[in-house]
Motif scaffolding. Sequence first.
Motif, PDB file in Angstrom:
ATOM      1  N   SER A  17       0.825  -1.209   0.000  1.00 25.65           N
ATOM      2  CA  SER A  17       0.000   0.000   0.000  1.00 25.65           C
ATOM      3  C   SER A  17       0.855   1.253   0.000  1.00 25.65           C
ATOM      4  N   VAL A  18       1.971   1.212   0.705  1.00 23.02           N
ATOM      5  CA  VAL A  18       2.876   2.362   0.762  1.00 23.02           C
ATOM      6  C   VAL A  18       3.527   2.604  -0.597  1.00 23.02           C
ATOM      7  N   VAL A  19       4.052   1.530  -1.193  1.00 21.24           N
ATOM      8  CA  VAL A  19       4.708   1.674  -2.495  1.00 21.24           C
ATOM      9  C   VAL A  19       3.714   2.180  -3.536  1.00 21.24           C
ATOM     10  N   ASN A  20       2.513   1.639  -3.539  1.00 20.61           N
ATOM     11  CA  ASN A  20       1.513   2.085  -4.501  1.00 20.61           C
ATOM     12  C   ASN A  20       1.136   3.548  -4.287  1.00 20.61           C
ATOM     13  N   ARG A  21       1.094   3.979  -3.022  1.00 20.73           N
ATOM     14  CA  ARG A  21       0.793   5.387  -2.733  1.00 20.73           C
ATOM     15  C   ARG A  21       1.885   6.303  -3.284  1.00 20.73           C
ATOM     16  N   ILE A  22       3.140   5.883  -3.131  1.00 19.37           N
ATOM     17  CA  ILE A  22       4.240   6.687  -3.671  1.00 19.37           C
ATOM     18  C   ILE A  22       4.174   6.729  -5.192  1.00 19.37           C
ATOM     19  N   LEU A  23       3.900   5.578  -5.795  1.00 17.67           N
ATOM     20  CA  LEU A  23       3.813   5.516  -7.262  1.00 17.67           C
ATOM     21  C   LEU A  23       2.712   6.419  -7.800  1.00 17.67           C
ATOM     22  N   GLN A  24       1.612   6.492  -7.074  1.00 18.17           N
ATOM     23  CA  GLN A  24       0.461   7.239  -7.561  1.00 18.17           C
ATOM     24  C   GLN A  24       0.521   8.727  -7.239  1.00 18.17           C
ATOM     25  N   LYS A  25       1.060   9.061  -6.038  1.00 16.87           N
ATOM     26  CA  LYS A  25       0.958  10.446  -5.577  1.00 16.87           C
ATOM     27  C   LYS A  25       2.293  11.171  -5.424  1.00 16.87           C
ATOM     28  N   HIS A  26       3.384  10.442  -5.447  1.00 16.91           N
ATOM     29  CA  HIS A  26       4.685  11.076  -5.225  1.00 16.91           C
ATOM     30  C   HIS A  26       5.675  10.581  -6.273  1.00 16.91           C
ATOM     31  N   GLN A  27       5.359  10.846  -7.517  1.00 13.68           N
ATOM     32  CA  GLN A  27       6.153  10.295  -8.616  1.00 13.68           C
ATOM     33  C   GLN A  27       7.514  10.978  -8.775  1.00 13.68           C
ATOM     34  N   PHE A  28       7.770  12.016  -7.975  1.00 10.26           N
ATOM     35  CA  PHE A  28       9.086  12.652  -8.001  1.00 10.26           C
ATOM     36  C   PHE A  28      10.124  11.853  -7.202  1.00 10.26           C
ATOM     37  N   ILE A  29       9.681  10.838  -6.452  1.00 12.12           N
ATOM     38  CA  ILE A  29      10.619   9.940  -5.775  1.00 12.12           C
ATOM     39  C   ILE A  29      11.344   9.112  -6.838  1.00 12.12           C
ATOM     40  N   ASP A  30      12.658   8.979  -6.685  1.00 15.16           N
ATOM     41  CA  ASP A  30      13.474   8.311  -7.704  1.00 15.16           C
ATOM     42  C   ASP A  30      13.731   6.847  -7.408  1.00 15.16           C
ATOM     43  N   LEU A  31      13.705   6.467  -6.103  1.00 14.28           N
ATOM     44  CA  LEU A  31      14.215   5.147  -5.727  1.00 14.28           C
ATOM     45  C   LEU A  31      13.448   4.610  -4.535  1.00 14.28           C
ATOM     46  N   ILE A  32      13.002   3.364  -4.638  1.00  8.82           N
ATOM     47  CA  ILE A  32      12.366   2.669  -3.520  1.00  8.82           C
ATOM     48  C   ILE A  32      13.015   1.292  -3.392  1.00  8.82           C
ATOM     49  N   PHE A  33      13.511   0.976  -2.194  1.00 13.97           N
ATOM     50  CA  PHE A  33      14.023  -0.378  -1.964  1.00 13.97           C
ATOM     51  C   PHE A  33      13.731  -0.784  -0.525  1.00 13.97           C
ATOM     52  N   GLY A  34      13.816  -2.089  -0.263  1.00 18.39           N
ATOM     53  CA  GLY A  34      13.361  -2.624   1.008  1.00 18.39           C
ATOM     54  C   GLY A  34      14.470  -2.950   1.991  1.00 18.39           C
ATOM     55  N   THR A  35      14.147  -3.826   2.928  1.00 23.68           N
ATOM     56  CA  THR A  35      15.064  -4.144   4.023  1.00 23.68           C
ATOM     57  C   THR A  35      16.017  -5.292   3.696  1.00 23.68           C
ATOM     58  N   HIS A  36      15.715  -6.051   2.626  1.00 28.30           N
ATOM     59  CA  HIS A  36      16.500  -7.249   2.337  1.00 28.30           C
ATOM     60  C   HIS A  36      17.566  -7.047   1.263  1.00 28.30           C
ATOM     61  N   ASN A  37      17.589  -5.878   0.647  1.00 31.49           N
ATOM     62  CA  ASN A  37      18.513  -5.691  -0.471  1.00 31.49           C
ATOM     63  C   ASN A  37      19.347  -4.426  -0.345  1.00 31.49           C
ATOM     64  N   ILE A  38      19.706  -4.079   0.881  1.00 27.99           N
ATOM     65  CA  ILE A  38      20.555  -2.904   1.102  1.00 27.99           C
ATOM     66  C   ILE A  38      21.897  -3.057   0.394  1.00 27.99           C
ATOM     67  N   HIS A  39      22.402  -4.297   0.311  1.00 31.97           N
ATOM     68  CA  HIS A  39      23.698  -4.521  -0.343  1.00 31.97           C
ATOM     69  C   HIS A  39      23.639  -4.200  -1.835  1.00 31.97           C
ATOM     70  N   ARG A  40      22.445  -4.038  -2.370  1.00 33.38           N
ATOM     71  CA  ARG A  40      22.267  -3.705  -3.781  1.00 33.38           C
ATOM     72  C   ARG A  40      22.305  -2.201  -4.032  1.00 33.38           C
ATOM     73  N   LEU A  41      22.521  -1.405  -2.983  1.00 34.55           N
ATOM     74  CA  LEU A  41      22.433   0.047  -3.091  1.00 34.55           C
ATOM     75  C   LEU A  41      23.301   0.639  -4.212  1.00 34.55           C
ATOM     76  N   PRO A  42      24.555   0.219  -4.414  1.00 31.13           N
ATOM     77  CA  PRO A  42      25.343   0.829  -5.494  1.00 31.13           C
ATOM     78  C   PRO A  42      24.672   0.712  -6.857  1.00 31.13           C
ATOM     79  N   TYR A  43      24.108  -0.451  -7.136  1.00 33.83           N
ATOM     80  CA  TYR A  43      23.475  -0.683  -8.429  1.00 33.83           C
ATOM     81  C   TYR A  43      22.160   0.093  -8.547  1.00 33.83           C
TER      82      TYR A  43
END
Length: 519
Positions: free
Chosen positions: A162-188
């Motif tokens: 619900s949070v991700v969908n809210r950002i997609l719909q109402k806050h499209q100026f956000i560039d990046l969304i990632f979760g708690t399990h893939n922090i090591h992927r941050l450079p990519y």
Amino acid sequence: MNEQQRKEMGSIQQPEQDKTAKDKPLKEKTTEDFAKYFETTYQPPSLKSAKKRGKEDVSVHYDFEIPEDLKGLGNGKKFLIRTYGCQMNEHDTEVMAGILTDMGYESTSDQKEADIILLNTCAIRENAENKVFGEIGHLKSLKREKPDLLLGVCGCMSQEESVVNRILQKHQFIDLIFGTHNIHRLPYLVKEALFGKEMVVEVWSKEGDIVENLPRERKGNIKAWVNIMYGCDKFCTYCIVPYTRGKERSRLPEDIIQEVRQLAAQGYKEVTLLGQNVNAYGKDFEDMTYGLGDLMNEIHKIDIPRVRFTTSHPRDFDDRLIEVLAQGGNLLDHIHLPVQSGSSDVLKIMARKYTRERYLELVDKIRTAMPNATLTTDIIVGFPNETEEQFQETLTLVEEVGFEGAYTFIYSPREGTPAAKMQDNVPMEVKKERLQRLNAVINHQSAQAMKKYEDEIVHVLVEGESKNNPDVLAGHTDKNKLVNFRGPKSIIGQIVPVRVTKAKTWSLDGEMIEAVEVK
């Protein structure tokens, strides 16, 4: 893997036919590998998928490296991370700061200077989410002023569909969304967000592996957080954490012990062992019997003055742990032991898996082994259909245990949890009134406990200047009591004796005893 399976996984998966990137060790993966790993079609996180506990073994990686072509990506640029929520989020922020620093970025506290701003979010209460969305709204104008500013939302809120969908719909100026399990992927993910044309969303509903050698930028060099496990398997009916953080996954003892030894060698005076349910540590080990008590027994031998742990669950607080803690020394006897409610009936509906009587028996065991132990707790009021009689049971338990502090909350329903579907007939004004009564009891007990310290000498780990007065120093005792006193800035980072001159409800005033040599 077909489209439906991919959607149920709630993550962005690598196509089944291309296993080369998936099977490579982390250090051998290239940007091209991760480009294949990352699909352009957005798949939302799924709490339903997160409920499914996979039987796959959790791999431990020691080969994390930032590719050479990404190491200088942040040269001449700055980052800012705003952290909400628990100590686990603070720990994650340290890791993300370490990764960004290794990519060439510099830290800043001024959002106008920042080239990247990340909001590391908390999902445990509705109020925490509201704060984040308020901040997202404030950042919109900054994004207009600086179109190249990269804005990211990460942490536990990102694991909620619900949070991700809210950002997609109402806050499209956000560039990046990632979760708690893939922090090591941050450079990519940062590279994709900087050079791609669309919002980057990568959230895994299935928890990942353990990556051991992630860089970390710790705050200061006095107190350190040491994560010993991830996730939670308790599934309390009100709690979103098992869904956002995943199943319990324990780090290997040797890796934790090595980290604590390094911190001791670097001069740290205190470490806090972290876990969503820290005393379930080791229960997921299949090839050995080893728990938190065994781990702390090893850490007890390391030359570091203070060792704490948080947060514990009464269900997993075993006799071995009590036996080890009773040794004292650097193992402190301040124990945070969340009870949540004093009513066995409410505890049953919460799925806490212990009763009021069992909790009091545990408290008695702790006090028998450690007569001077200080206990603090977490309590929820206004759980669905809580009666006045059940609330009274909470008040009497608080008085019987003698908690010297508590985090108290009005129940906040979290979408996707069983409790959110329960009928709630407790009016908000009743919940607020109960919270006031509970806080009055807690405040009284805290003040009474503090009063005992007047004219006593306590040993304070000096952490820095007081938040309210730069001419006053502040730190905590071994029982986690805040002490304010005057002294030279040169003693910051040391443990010094302080005579308490005045007790307040939540803090102590004192004067440093200069004649006694500092530790």
